[in-house]
Design an enzyme around this catalytic site. Structure first.
Site, short mmCIF file in Angstrom:
data_model
loop_
_atom_site.label_atom_id
_atom_site.label_comp_id
_atom_site.label_asym_id
_atom_site.label_seq_id
_atom_site.Cartn_x
_atom_site.Cartn_y
_atom_site.Cartn_z
CG HIS A 105 -20.31 67.59 52.81
ND1 HIS A 105 -20.48 66.75 51.74
CD2 HIS A 105 -19.86 66.83 53.83
CE1 HIS A 105 -20.12 65.52 52.09
NE2 HIS A 105 -19.75 65.55 53.36
CD GLU A 106 -19.67 67.85 57.52
OE1 GLU A 106 -20.34 66.90 58.00
OE2 GLU A 106 -18.63 67.68 56.86
CG HIS A 109 -23.38 64.09 56.35
ND1 HIS A 109 -23.49 62.99 55.51
CD2 HIS A 109 -22.10 64.53 56.21
CE1 HIS A 109 -22.33 62.78 54.91
NE2 HIS A 109 -21.49 63.71 55.29
#
Length: 238
Positions: A105-106, A109
């Site tokens: 998920h990071e 980004h």
């Protein structure tokens, strides 16, 4: 003393605050329980969160982002200023489905930042404005009440400042959901997770997304409360 146009007694708009608190507690409990459940499920590849993050970034041709460990529990985040994917202790070296999902998920980004994803850029631009507005909103409202009453422009400016924080919360939603969608898709495509592992990661990230939904809802409810309170007093003062 009369209270915000409702006379003596309990302010009925407090229910909006309580709803926000309940939503936040429910969302935080959901993410904690879901992460805990899937943190006990080891991925078949045996990759750690850090290894999965590095592989995903390399697969997207992103080599200028550093993956590093930070202190705390679920303190994971991507910092576009330093180009770092920061993974908490329970994610960085862990081989669980939950840890890999959070790390991915990071990385989502980082991928958004790399391609200039518009909502992420807008959110980043809003950060100083939202922080400024959030810190000044209540002081301005209180000063307005003390020196000019609810008709004071300071009260209106204070509410406007608070609305900037609400806007930040709303812009955050598509950014977070997009990062999660990227994470699930790439983990599957890269063969880092497969089958039920992908489904488990999806559940972890969906639960995490609920905390942002709850934060946005809480901010909206608080803004609505301010409008109701001050609007009610204005009508009485006329």
């Amino acid at each position: 003393m009369y209270g915000y146009g409702y006379g003596y007694g309990l302010d009925p708009t407090i229910i909006l605050v309580l709803i926000g608190v309940a939503l936040s507690l429910w969302a935080q409990g959901r993410v904690n329980s879901t992460f805990s459940r899937y943190s006990r499920v080891r991925s078949m590849t045996g990759m750690t969160g850090a290894e999965a993050a590095r592989r995903l970034l390399n697969a997207q041709g992103i080599y200028d982002v550093t993956v590093q460990q930070i202190a705390g529990e679920l303190t994971d985040h991507y910092d576009p200023r330093t180009k770092t994917v920061n993974l908490s202790q329970s994610v960085y070296g862990a081989t669980s489905v939950a840890a890999i999902g959070v790390a991915a998920h990071e990385c989502g980004h980082a991928m958004q930042d790399n391609e200039g994803y518009a909502p992420l850029r807008f959110r980043s631009a809003l950060v100083p404005v939202a922080n400024f507005g959030s810190s000044l909103s209540w002081p301005l409202i209180l000063l307005g009440l003390v020196f000019g009453g609810l008709g004071s422009p300071l009260v209106e400016i204070g509410i406007l400042m608070f609305s900037l924080a609400v806007l930040f919360q709303l812009v955050t939603l598509p950014v977070e959901y997009n990062a999660s969608a990227r994470a699930v898709r790439l983990l599957d495509a890269q063969g880092i997770l497969a089958g039920e592992e992908v489904n488990g990661t999806r559940k972890v990230l969906n639960a995490a997304a609920l905390t942002y939904v709850a934060a946005a809802a809480t901010s909206i409810l608080q803004l609505l409360r301010l409008i109701i309170l001050f609007g009610g007093r204005n009508r009485r003062d006329r």
